[in-house]
Write a protein that holds these residues in place. Structure first.
Motif, PDB file in Angstrom:
ATOM      1  N   ARG A 130       0.859  -1.192   0.000  1.00  0.00           N
ATOM      2  CA  ARG A 130       0.000   0.000   0.000  1.00  0.00           C
ATOM      3  C   ARG A 130       0.893   1.239   0.000  1.00  0.00           C
ATOM      4  N   LYS A 149       1.270   5.634   0.256  1.00  0.00           N
ATOM      5  CA  LYS A 149       0.812   6.985   0.536  1.00  0.00           C
ATOM      6  C   LYS A 149       1.919   7.955   0.122  1.00  0.00           C
ATOM      7  N   VAL A 206      -1.438  11.056   1.409  1.00  0.00           N
ATOM      8  CA  VAL A 206      -2.620  10.684   0.631  1.00  0.00           C
ATOM      9  C   VAL A 206      -2.396   9.310   0.014  1.00  0.00           C
ATOM     10  N   ALA A 207      -3.353   8.397   0.195  1.00  0.00           N
ATOM     11  CA  ALA A 207      -3.208   7.030  -0.293  1.00  0.00           C
ATOM     12  C   ALA A 207      -3.465   6.950  -1.792  1.00  0.00           C
ATOM     13  N   TYR A 208      -2.656   6.133  -2.485  1.00  0.00           N
ATOM     14  CA  TYR A 208      -2.988   5.789  -3.862  1.00  0.00           C
ATOM     15  C   TYR A 208      -4.290   5.006  -3.810  1.00  0.00           C
ATOM     16  N   LEU A 238      -1.937  12.896  -5.943  1.00  0.00           N
ATOM     17  CA  LEU A 238      -1.956  12.669  -4.494  1.00  0.00           C
ATOM     18  C   LEU A 238      -1.371  13.915  -3.839  1.00  0.00           C
TER      19      LEU A 238
END
Length: 315
Positions: A64, A66, A70-72, A94
């Motif tokens: 995962r 960020k 901000v997360a992809y 992002l």
């Protein structure tokens, strides 16, 4: 960081991987199963699972991402470019940055290549890359030779039942040196017996110039024994297999001479092969020109509430 190349247009930033790629790459939803050794990647580029014979290499959510906090996102309904052992995910804005992802399988490893561009003025960027493992996966060794990992380490070997897995995230002395933050925010990743969620986050913070692009490379792999896994984890050059020089140039968490042949990656046309020739290739090898990036969709639609990314011209 004056050597970094400008980002290709976001919609064309795709096929970073040439290994095993067919002549045409179909645009399909962003979900892929890598048949061997058995990784399933979901629509934000992280693992769904990696169940394999004799254990697991990583748990759901491994990989995962960020950027700037901000997360992809999960790309529901979006399309990706896919080849047999590769998937390229479209650019997303992002925070202040534009980010795309490519995931490929090569040599028994799964590799994430995350591309980040800064369309504004020079600034610091923070990047989080998640390391999700099962509680049954014990750390057997690391770069520093013990059963834990911290900021001095760039790889670990874990054991799950009879399977050994490798986790690689860079080399010493590069622009991007992450802290290895455990799930309890400690500075060291180690087994916490009795806790079935022994996870960690690679936390990067480094400067990126205006209009510049950088790439971060991470990989997991499997091996049948601890000896084989350790040798694999120490082999950084193998992670660049199938990469063109232009892609290797921008990878900031690995060194300037990953294959150890004395030729800088900025001049090495064979960045994964040790060859002390002028262009870093075996004398009999004339490298093929890199394949043009695949356009998975033009343009990639923005996520809800998101401003479409403005492509930057190639310098």
């Amino acid at each position: 960081m004056s050597t970094f190349r400008r980002l290709l247009p976001a919609a064309t930033l795709a096929a970073a991987f040439t290994v095993g790629a067919p002549a045409a790459n179909a645009a399909v939803p962003c979900f892929k199963t890598y048949a061997n050794p058995g990784w399933k990647v979901q629509s934000d580029g992280s693992l769904m699972n990696s169940l394999q014979s004799g254990g697991s290499a990583g748990d759901q959510g491994y990989g995962r991402l960020k950027v700037g906090g901000v997360a992809y996102p999960q790309l529901e309904g979006s399309l990706c470019a896919q080849a047999d052992q590769a998937m390229s995910m479209p650019g997303r804005k992002l925070g202040a940055f534009t980010v795309s992802r490519s995931i490929s399988g090569s040599g028994g490893k799964l590799r994430w290549l995350d591309t980040i561009t800064n369309p504004g003025g020079g600034q610091m960027v923070s990047v989080d890359f998640g390391l999700e493992v099962l509680g049954s996966q014990l750390i057997k060794t690391s770069e520093s030779g013990n059963d834990s990992a911290d900021a001095d380490d760039h790889w670990t070997v874990h054991q799950s039942q009879t399977l050994f897995s490798t986790h690689q995230w860079g080399q010493t002395g590069t622009v991007a040196q992450p802290d290895v933050v455990s799930e309890d925010d400690g500075p060291r990743w180690e087994d916490d017996f009795g806790d079935m969620d022994d996870d960690a986050t690679l936390r990067y913070s480094f400067f990126i110039g205006g209009g510049q692009t950088v790439r971060l490379l991470h990989a997991i792999g499997t091996a049948p024994s601890l000896v084989d896994a350790k040798a694999s984890a120490q082999n950084a050059a193998g992670l660049l297999s199938g990469f063109s020089r232009s892609f290797a140039d921008d990878i900031v968490n690995f060194g300037n001479d990953v294959d150890g042949d004395g030729v800088s990656k900025f001049a090495d046309d064979c960045p994964s092969e040790k060859a002390e020739t002028v262009n870093g290739c075996p004398a009999a090898v004339v490298p093929a020109p890199p394949a043009d990036p695949v356009d998975p969709q033009a343009p990639a639609p923005p996520a809800p509430g998101e401003t479409p990314a403005t492509p930057q011209p190639d310098a």
